[in-house]
Design a protein around this motif. Sequence first.
Motif, PDB file in Angstrom:
ATOM      1  N   LEU A 151       0.436  -1.092   0.147  1.00  0.00           N
ATOM      2  CA  LEU A 151      -0.255  -0.162  -0.081  1.00  0.00           C
ATOM      3  C   LEU A 151       0.707   1.471   0.363  1.00  0.00           C
ATOM      4  O   LEU A 151       0.680   2.252  -0.912  1.00  0.00           O
ATOM      5  N   PRO A 152       1.845   1.556   1.375  1.00  0.00           N
ATOM      6  CA  PRO A 152       2.723   2.735   0.890  1.00  0.00           C
ATOM      7  C   PRO A 152       3.519   2.688  -0.390  1.00  0.00           C
ATOM      8  O   PRO A 152       3.479   3.608  -1.138  1.00  0.00           O
ATOM      9  N   VAL A 169       2.219   1.444  -3.196  1.00  0.00           N
ATOM     10  CA  VAL A 169       1.308   2.190  -4.243  1.00  0.00           C
ATOM     11  C   VAL A 169       0.874   3.432  -4.397  1.00  0.00           C
ATOM     12  O   VAL A 169       1.314   4.690  -5.673  1.00  0.00           O
ATOM     13  N   TYR A 170       1.088   4.344  -3.106  1.00  0.00           N
ATOM     14  CA  TYR A 170       0.711   5.573  -2.290  1.00  0.00           C
ATOM     15  C   TYR A 170       2.222   6.480  -3.032  1.00  0.00           C
ATOM     16  O   TYR A 170       2.136   7.620  -3.526  1.00  0.00           O
TER      17      TYR A 170
END
Lengths: 225, 413
Positions: A109-110, A112-113
């Motif tokens: 997730l991190p 992805v951002y």
Amino acid sequence: MDVLIELKNIIKVYNTGKVSVRALDGVSFSVGSGEMLSIMGPSGSGKSTLMHIIGFLDRPTDGKYFFKGQNTTGFSDEDLARIRNKEIGFVFQSFNLLGRFTALENVELPLVYAGMRSKDRKEKAMYMLEKVGLSHRAHHTPLEMSGGERQRVAIARALVNNPSLILADEPTGNLDSKTGVEIMDIFKRLHEEGKTLIIVTHDPEIAGICERIVKIRDGRIVEDF
Amino acid sequence: MDLGVLIRSAFLSLFATKSRSLLTTLGVIIGVTTVIAMVSIVDGINKYVYSALSVLGTKSVYIQKYKWLNVGNRREEFRKWSRYPDFTFEDVEFVKSLPFIEDAAAVQNVLSSIRIRYRGESVSGALVGVDDASFRVLNEELSSGRWFSYMDVIERRRVCIIGYEVRDVLFDNEDPIGKTIRIGRHSYVVIGTLKKKGSTLGNSQDNMVYIPVTLAQNYARRWRMRLWGSLSIVALFKDDVELEQGIEKLRIALRKRRHLSFDEDDNFFINTQEQIVSAYRKITGGIYLAMIAIASLSLLVGGIGIMNIMLVSVTERTREIGIRMAVGARRKDILLQFLVEANILTLTGGIIGVALGFILAKIIALLTPLKASVALWSVILGVGFSMIVGIFFGLYPANKASKLDPVEALRYE
């Protein structure tokens, strides 16, 4: 030793209707790169607020916060999101994983951002899961995992973007003592690798592992050794 | 941010609440289905009407003393038109001789309903006077017998040509050619029968009875039909003549023939099919727009449903939003995520709606004479509309999600 963060006279006031609460009342301290310290204090002492401000989830009402020597006072929401993404790794008491996603996706997730490509993301996330000993559980969702496993996924997520600072808020609070020790072992190892860690806790045993303890009460630092 | 990840996470959260997502989409499905079905039905009606009108031929015009589909002060105008000079057979010959005219014929409408008898049977028919050239100009097709000859017309022979329906009712299996029938109070010999034409806008085209135009004029004179019973000239333009230019040339030629000076108005009208079509468009356009607006209203209701459920979703997933923010999601990342979710809901609804609308249109095409077809633009309209609904009604919840305070969002139970 470089100074990583420096807080100068941080004040945080919450306005809840008519009453205003002074959660932090002039907190000043600095943390050097590679330090492992714990912030201790009873509930309501302001330690969570302090952690939120250090982790750029919240802004101080007054005072100055220098991160890597840079004054962060005028930073926009987008700047703060970028710092959280690249410089901070959070580990929460209640894990805060996304229940519908697999362990691997949670760790990704991190990234992805951060805008990383899918293939690189997967590789890096897998490497992190290996590091916390969970590569065999990569495609399971958190609901299928034990508390200790979940917290290790959370640690992998915190580490994946190679942050300068790891912020842990009662990381062993929801775990049995044996698992808690395992998690603390991971933290110790990270410290040995040169990571900067701040652990917020009210457990003296956990705090004892850290080389520096900052005690806070009623929004002020009462002890720092 | 990675679109693939966005779409995957949108599907994950929509699938987590399957029945809720489906019910929410239902509003959009119904909305899009209605729009598609409505548009295709309207389209089918239009095509039907235009094809029915084009039976009369688009290259032919009616030169008459009155104007078709006139709206306004009728009494005044009717009085004025009645005083216009009548057209004569010489005028027909004149029009026929014009270089841009392929052919011209005299037509005299007598009665739209007159009793026609043969032995014991009787039927109501429309009596129209025609000449020998009308066959080509009116685009008629004979089923049996022959058309009027020049001699039939000038000698005022009591002969007639009957439409399919008239023949069907009066003669059954009997051959009508050579039989004598009664039209009103007079006897006529049948010399020809027409092919079945069907009906135009609910008016049967098969109850026609044609008689020589010279005889028809007698009726008109006797019944003092000074306006409606006046002789009409049907003119067919040559193939290479543009309709509008042809009409203008014809108008100038007729003005000259009638010795109208430049400051006088025309004392005749050149009527075209286009007049009926445009009047039809004027009348029905508004109704169709209203129908489509009503259909769009259901799409609007669907959109409100989407907004409602997205607001619930934002509240339920406050903590997820907090987590995403903690690991570095910017406000616009959160905004985009919820917008994509709302759009997947409406787009899915849109696609299902288009499919259902298509099926509905096919069923209508099977059960009615309407050729209801789904035009590509209506599919684009349906899908595009559902996307707009998704963006419009998804924006408010998505914006609300992106404005959450990270600390409070993380604390949310």
